[in-house]
Design an enzyme around this catalytic site. Structure first.
Site, PDB file in Angstrom:
ATOM      1  N   PHE A 141     129.487  68.891  68.527  1.00  0.00           N
ATOM      2  CA  PHE A 141     130.689  68.121  68.861  1.00  0.00           C
ATOM      3  C   PHE A 141     131.535  68.000  67.606  1.00  0.00           C
ATOM      4  CE2 PHE A 141     133.406  64.452  69.281  1.00  0.00           C
ATOM      5  CZ  PHE A 141     133.971  64.690  70.524  1.00  0.00           C
ATOM      6  N   ASP A 226     130.251  69.384  58.793  1.00  0.00           N
ATOM      7  CA  ASP A 226     131.007  68.356  59.490  1.00  0.00           C
ATOM      8  C   ASP A 226     130.238  67.045  59.338  1.00  0.00           C
ATOM      9  OD1 ASP A 226     132.100  66.537  61.259  1.00  0.00           O
ATOM     10  OD2 ASP A 226     132.445  67.997  62.859  1.00  0.00           O
ATOM     11  N   LYS A 255     136.368  59.216  60.241  1.00  0.00           N
ATOM     12  CA  LYS A 255     135.786  57.964  60.731  1.00  0.00           C
ATOM     13  C   LYS A 255     135.660  56.902  59.651  1.00  0.00           C
ATOM     14  CE  LYS A 255     133.661  59.877  64.866  1.00  0.00           C
ATOM     15  NZ  LYS A 255     134.772  59.505  65.754  1.00  0.00           N
TER      16      LYS A 255
END
Length: 401
Positions: A141, A226, A255
């Site tokens: 994801f 990532d 984030k």
């Protein structure tokens, strides 16, 4: 609108149904706790998928934002501003890199990484134009843009959004032999998560991450980590890659970099890699804006102390010890994770992940399900041990009912 039901009805009527939220309407928050419109408090055990690593309305971050709001909030990259150079310098230093390219959202940062790898492949590695390949892992994801869903294996994220962007090869996560077999002279990068968050907090087999680093170094291929969810303290280290002593060629961050206050993301790499860009080739109106940089600079200062990484490591050990006991009860089939982050697979006869999440909501705990049978636990790194234990007590009560 005063009641939760009124808020939810209005949202259902006037917003696209691209999410299926739990039936709670948050009105305020502090630390690891939120309060809904009707005054009920909940322990946040999700932390915005790691965006709230430092808790809701962390005083240091709110103060940094307030101070910057009184000065300047946006210039666009058409001009320099007095927070930009320091942000880029300090983030590069934290990552052990030379250069930074700031964006806003995680998906934008992944898109930036993809574009960078391709351009580096053509200009530096010498791959023929239009033939660059990037290897990714199944069950990944990385976001939901049209390019990113093109290499997703999740039908919910991918179906009905074609035609899909070519140039990606998918290999099983954790299978080093499969990765090695997929590499060829056109491969410019391997893009993977050191822990697959959305897939259920999947940790690869020991040695896998170091093996990916070895293969990419041997073949002259960029290794892109990532760390949007796993980075900046979540797993007990600044970066999850550190658990196997790995420094990738590029970090993709987001984030927690914005402290739960503003969206901030970035790609960090060497000058050889990010130096391929020339003015006008890539950008963002809001990327690296003064407000974002001010908040992110405070995040970096907090991370430099090591305090939050240590809390995640210590509380994470406690969390996993307690969850391991649940795994022996028959209510939980498997527990995975690293640091203050766990995926808990619920036995089918005890309910779906969504049902368990709803039952925990009734007991004042916020979690989120994924892939049917799994719930994810990722409380803010500032959560107290007492609050964490209380949340685990509620989970035990739900599973024993």
């Amino acid at each position: 609108m005063s009641t939760a039901a009124e808020h939810i009805a209005a949202a259902e009527a006037h917003s696209a149904h691209n999410y299926h939220p739990l039936p709670v309407v948050v009105a305020s928050a502090e630390g690891a706790w939120v309060t809904d419109v009707e005054g009920r408090r909940y322990l946040d055990m999700l932390a915005g998928y790691s965006a709230l690593n430092f808790g809701h309305r962390n005083p240091r971050l709110i103060e940094a934002a307030k101070a910057q709001l009184d000065r300047v909030t946006l210039t666009s990259r058409a001009f320099h501003h007095d927070r930009f150079a320091r942000f880029c310098t300090e983030l590069a230093e934290l990552c052990g890199m030379e250069m930074v390219l700031p964006m806003n959202t995680g998906a934008e940062a992944v898109e930036t990484a993809v574009k960078t790898a391709r351009k580096w492949g053509y200009q530096v590695k010498g791959v023929p134009d239009g033939q660059a390949r990037i290897i990714v892992a199944a069950d990944n994801f990385h976001g939901r843009t049209t390019t990113i869903v093109s290499f997703s294996t999740d039908p919910e994220a991918r179906a009905d959004f074609g035609p899909y962007t070519p140039g990606f090869d998918v290999v099983p996560y954790g299978d080093l032999a499969a990765l090695e077999a997929a590499l060829d002279e056109r491969t410019v990068a391997v893009l993977m998560e050191p822990v697959q968050g959305e897939a259920g907090v999947l940790v690869p087999p020991a040695g896998y991450w170091a093996g990916v680093r070895r293969l990419t170094e041997e073949r002259g291929i960029l290794f892109i980590a990532d760390e949007i969810q796993s980075g900046l303290g979540r797993t007990g280290r600044t970066f999850a890659s550190e658990h196997e002593g790995v420094v990738p060629d590029m970090y993709v961050l987001g984030k927690a970099l914005g402290g739960g206050v503003v969206p901030v993301s970035a790609v960090a790499s060497s000058s050889e890699v990010l130096g391929v860009y020339r003015p006008g080739e890539h950008g963002s109106t809001f990327g690296g804006n003064p407000l974002a940089c001010a908040v992110a600079l405070e995040v970096l200062a907090m991370l430099r102390t090591g305090e939050y990484q240590q809390r995640a490591a210590e509380l994470g050990d406690h969390l996993h010890n307690e969850l391991a006991l649940l795994a022996g009860t028959g209510a939980v089939t498997q527990v995975r994770g690293r640091g203050l982050w766990a995926g808990v697979d619920i036995a089918p006869d005890h309910g779906t992940g969504r049902q368990i999440s709803e039952r925990l909501l009734e007991r004042g705990v916020l979690v989120k399900d994924t892939h049917g049978s799994t719930i994810r636990l990722a409380p803010p790194l500032v959560v107290s041990k007492e609050d964490l234990d209380w949340g685990l007590d509620q989970l035990r009560a739900v599973l024993s009912a």
